[in-house]
Motif scaffolding. Structure first.
Motif, PDB file in Angstrom:
ATOM      1  N   LEU A 148       0.892  -1.020  -0.052  1.00 52.86           N
ATOM      2  CA  LEU A 148      -0.067  -0.147   0.113  1.00 52.86           C
ATOM      3  C   LEU A 148       0.872   1.079  -0.015  1.00 52.86           C
ATOM      4  N   THR A 149       0.627   2.289  -0.855  1.00 54.29           N
ATOM      5  CA  THR A 149       1.464   3.335  -0.940  1.00 54.29           C
ATOM      6  C   THR A 149       1.246   4.093   0.496  1.00 54.29           C
ATOM      7  N   PRO A 150       2.148   5.072   0.779  1.00 51.31           N
ATOM      8  CA  PRO A 150       1.987   5.644   2.308  1.00 51.31           C
ATOM      9  C   PRO A 150       0.673   6.554   1.977  1.00 51.31           C
ATOM     10  N   HIS A 151       0.445   7.166   0.874  1.00 55.69           N
ATOM     11  CA  HIS A 151      -0.957   7.880   0.834  1.00 55.69           C
ATOM     12  C   HIS A 151      -2.154   6.916   1.155  1.00 55.69           C
ATOM     13  N   CYS A 152      -2.006   5.705   0.565  1.00 58.47           N
ATOM     14  CA  CYS A 152      -3.135   4.780   0.787  1.00 58.47           C
ATOM     15  C   CYS A 152      -3.324   4.346   2.313  1.00 58.47           C
ATOM     16  N   GLN A 153      -2.163   4.241   2.787  1.00 56.32           N
ATOM     17  CA  GLN A 153      -2.107   3.920   4.314  1.00 56.32           C
ATOM     18  C   GLN A 153      -2.719   4.745   5.098  1.00 56.32           C
ATOM     19  N   ILE A 154      -2.334   6.053   4.537  1.00 57.24           N
ATOM     20  CA  ILE A 154      -2.955   7.154   5.391  1.00 57.24           C
ATOM     21  C   ILE A 154      -4.373   7.277   5.351  1.00 57.24           C
ATOM     22  N   CYS A 177      -4.344  -7.167   4.742  1.00 62.17           N
ATOM     23  CA  CYS A 177      -3.001  -6.622   4.801  1.00 62.17           C
ATOM     24  C   CYS A 177      -2.387  -6.603   6.226  1.00 62.17           C
ATOM     25  N   VAL A 178      -1.012  -6.337   6.073  1.00 68.16           N
ATOM     26  CA  VAL A 178      -0.429  -6.593   7.434  1.00 68.16           C
ATOM     27  C   VAL A 178       0.915  -5.770   7.290  1.00 68.16           C
ATOM     28  N   LYS A 179       1.232  -5.204   8.504  1.00 69.90           N
ATOM     29  CA  LYS A 179       2.386  -4.436   8.695  1.00 69.90           C
ATOM     30  C   LYS A 179       3.674  -5.002   8.528  1.00 69.90           C
ATOM     31  N   SER A 181       8.180  -4.965   7.746  1.00 72.96           N
ATOM     32  CA  SER A 181       9.464  -4.204   7.377  1.00 72.96           C
ATOM     33  C   SER A 181       9.359  -4.455   5.936  1.00 72.96           C
ATOM     34  N   ILE A 182       9.138  -3.766   4.937  1.00 74.14           N
ATOM     35  CA  ILE A 182       9.202  -4.186   3.433  1.00 74.14           C
ATOM     36  C   ILE A 182      10.634  -3.807   3.173  1.00 74.14           C
ATOM     37  N   PRO A 183      11.029  -4.955   2.350  1.00 70.83           N
ATOM     38  CA  PRO A 183      12.606  -4.531   1.787  1.00 70.83           C
ATOM     39  C   PRO A 183      12.585  -3.915   0.435  1.00 70.83           C
ATOM     40  N   LEU A 184      12.734  -2.530   0.429  1.00 69.50           N
ATOM     41  CA  LEU A 184      12.741  -1.610  -0.613  1.00 69.50           C
ATOM     42  C   LEU A 184      14.168  -1.618  -1.315  1.00 69.50           C
ATOM     43  N   ARG A 185      14.343  -0.825  -2.490  1.00 69.12           N
ATOM     44  CA  ARG A 185      15.740  -0.974  -3.117  1.00 69.12           C
ATOM     45  C   ARG A 185      16.797  -0.519  -2.402  1.00 69.12           C
ATOM     46  N   ASP A 186      16.553   0.528  -1.395  1.00 73.29           N
ATOM     47  CA  ASP A 186      17.639   1.219  -0.879  1.00 73.29           C
ATOM     48  C   ASP A 186      17.602   0.874   0.641  1.00 73.29           C
ATOM     49  N   ARG A 187      16.333   0.406   1.235  1.00 70.56           N
ATOM     50  CA  ARG A 187      16.280   0.231   2.540  1.00 70.56           C
ATOM     51  C   ARG A 187      15.226  -0.464   3.090  1.00 70.56           C
ATOM     52  N   GLU A 188      15.092  -0.695   4.249  1.00 71.99           N
ATOM     53  CA  GLU A 188      13.743  -1.383   4.929  1.00 71.99           C
ATOM     54  C   GLU A 188      12.701  -0.431   5.354  1.00 71.99           C
ATOM     55  N   LYS A 189      11.535  -0.317   5.243  1.00 75.33           N
ATOM     56  CA  LYS A 189      10.343   0.433   5.596  1.00 75.33           C
ATOM     57  C   LYS A 189       9.336  -0.047   6.094  1.00 75.33           C
ATOM     58  N   GLU A 190       8.823   0.235   7.362  1.00 72.20           N
ATOM     59  CA  GLU A 190       7.612  -0.565   7.729  1.00 72.20           C
ATOM     60  C   GLU A 190       6.305  -0.024   6.955  1.00 72.20           C
ATOM     61  N   MET A 191       5.811  -0.723   6.386  1.00 72.55           N
ATOM     62  CA  MET A 191       4.532  -0.359   5.618  1.00 72.55           C
ATOM     63  C   MET A 191       3.621  -1.517   5.808  1.00 72.55           C
ATOM     64  N   TYR A 192       2.139  -1.467   4.785  1.00 79.02           N
ATOM     65  CA  TYR A 192       1.315  -2.372   4.677  1.00 79.02           C
ATOM     66  C   TYR A 192       1.576  -3.188   3.433  1.00 79.02           C
ATOM     67  N   ILE A 194      -0.373  -6.350   0.941  1.00 82.25           N
ATOM     68  CA  ILE A 194      -1.454  -7.134   1.087  1.00 82.25           C
ATOM     69  C   ILE A 194      -1.084  -8.570   1.405  1.00 82.25           C
ATOM     70  N   SER A 195      -2.027  -9.331   2.240  1.00 86.17           N
ATOM     71  CA  SER A 195      -1.715 -10.571   2.682  1.00 86.17           C
ATOM     72  C   SER A 195      -1.970 -11.832   1.958  1.00 86.17           C
ATOM     73  N   TRP A 196      -1.256 -11.790   0.726  1.00 90.65           N
ATOM     74  CA  TRP A 196      -1.228 -12.711  -0.173  1.00 90.65           C
ATOM     75  C   TRP A 196      -0.942 -14.357   0.475  1.00 90.65           C
ATOM     76  N   PRO A 197      -0.313 -14.456   1.570  1.00 91.45           N
ATOM     77  CA  PRO A 197       0.007 -15.594   2.119  1.00 91.45           C
ATOM     78  C   PRO A 197      -1.213 -16.210   2.876  1.00 91.45           C
ATOM     79  N   PHE A 198      -2.393 -15.748   3.140  1.00 88.34           N
ATOM     80  CA  PHE A 198      -3.388 -15.997   3.637  1.00 88.34           C
ATOM     81  C   PHE A 198      -4.262 -16.602   2.582  1.00 88.34           C
ATOM     82  N   PHE A 199      -4.311 -15.933   1.327  1.00 88.56           N
ATOM     83  CA  PHE A 199      -4.780 -16.552   0.236  1.00 88.56           C
ATOM     84  C   PHE A 199      -4.187 -17.983  -0.283  1.00 88.56           C
TER      85      PHE A 199
END
Length: 265
Positions: A148-154, A177-179, A181-192, A194-199
């Motif tokens: 979820l983009t930061p704007h979407c999360q807000i 969806c679950v919060k 620590s998302i591995p981004l290109r240059d860092r990790e960032k806590e974001m939401y 989508i909980s695809w493992p549940f499905f």
């Protein structure tokens, strides 16, 4: 051009840009089969949510556009609470997109945004703040899955963070969806995310083989070039986190909800 307000997801297929002609044709065939399956899934979700929740979570009409290795999905929802209560059905559809993609040997990575956008019903061109936001984050995560983009999360904050709101509109956000620590290109960032493992775990729960084994079998069908292995490793790590830490709690909550509903009847 028609002005809309709603959710937009951009899903990119990983690794397609380096395909040879025969591989590209195989991908196109797989993508078409995937989209056909996802359109059928949208009908099933819409019927299920409408019947079980008396239209509360009605699955909004969906527009799908494709360009190269990208899939763009638009869901007009209306604003504020209208959008919040339609999020569960959209989240379930996105979960199925990731899982069905694995079956068709397509790894999807992308993002979900919400906001205003313009859409041309003729050629399905999409422009505006929501598509720009989704595009900015679609390729940021170093894995396959949907963030979820930061704007979407807000915007979804009242549903994702506020306990009273979650209870009022019956959202169990760990299913959706679950919060993390998302591995981004240059860092990790806590974001939401989508909980695809549940499905995935629910889709394969009747199988005699465990979820992690099935995931490994599906991923073994992919060629993993040197330098991109971390995308797979990060995705597997997210799956294990969800299966070990989130899924048992979610399933117990579902059982309690079913038990209460049964006792009322």
């Amino acid at each position: 051009m028609v002005e809309q307000f709603g959710f937009i997801a951009i899903l990119d297929a990983l690794g397609v840009s380096n395909y040879k002609l025969n591989e590209a044709q195989t991908f196109i065939d797989g993508k078409n089969a995937l989209i056909s399956e996802l359109k059928e899934k949208a009908e099933v979700i819409g019927k299920s949510f409408n019947e079980n929740a008396e239209g509360r979570y009605q699955f909004p009409e969906m527009t799908i556009s494709t360009f190269g290795d990208s899939i763009i999905i638009c869901w007009p929802t209306g604003r504020e609470k209208e959008a919040l209560v339609k999020f569960p059905s959209i989240a379930e559809w996105l979960q199925s997109a990731i899982v069905f993609g694995l079956k068709h040997q397509i790894l999807l990575r992308g993002s979900l945004s919400i906001g205003e956008y313009l859409i041309d019903d003729g050629d399905r061109t999409v422009l505006g703040p929501a598509i720009a936001d989704a595009h900015a984050w679609a390729e940021e995560a170093n894995w396959f899955g949907v963030i979820l983009t930061p704007h979407c999360q807000i915007y979804l904050g009242p549903a994702l963070e506020n306990k009273a709101m979650k209870e009022a509109i019956k959202i169990n956000n760990d299913i959706l969806c679950v919060k993390y620590s998302i591995p981004l290109r240059d860092r990790e960032k806590e974001m939401y995310a989508i909980s695809w493992p549940f499905f995935f775990l629910e889709h394969y729960k009747k199988n005699t083989v465990t979820g992690p084994v099935i995931l490994s079998i599906l991923l073994s069908n992919f060629t993993i070039p040197k330098g991109v292995e971390t995308k797979y490793e990060n995705s597997i790590q997210f799956f294990k986190f969800y299966e070990d830490s989130i899924y048992p709690v979610v399933i117990e909550g579902v059982r309690e909800m079913i038990a209460k509903a049964t006792s009322v009847k």
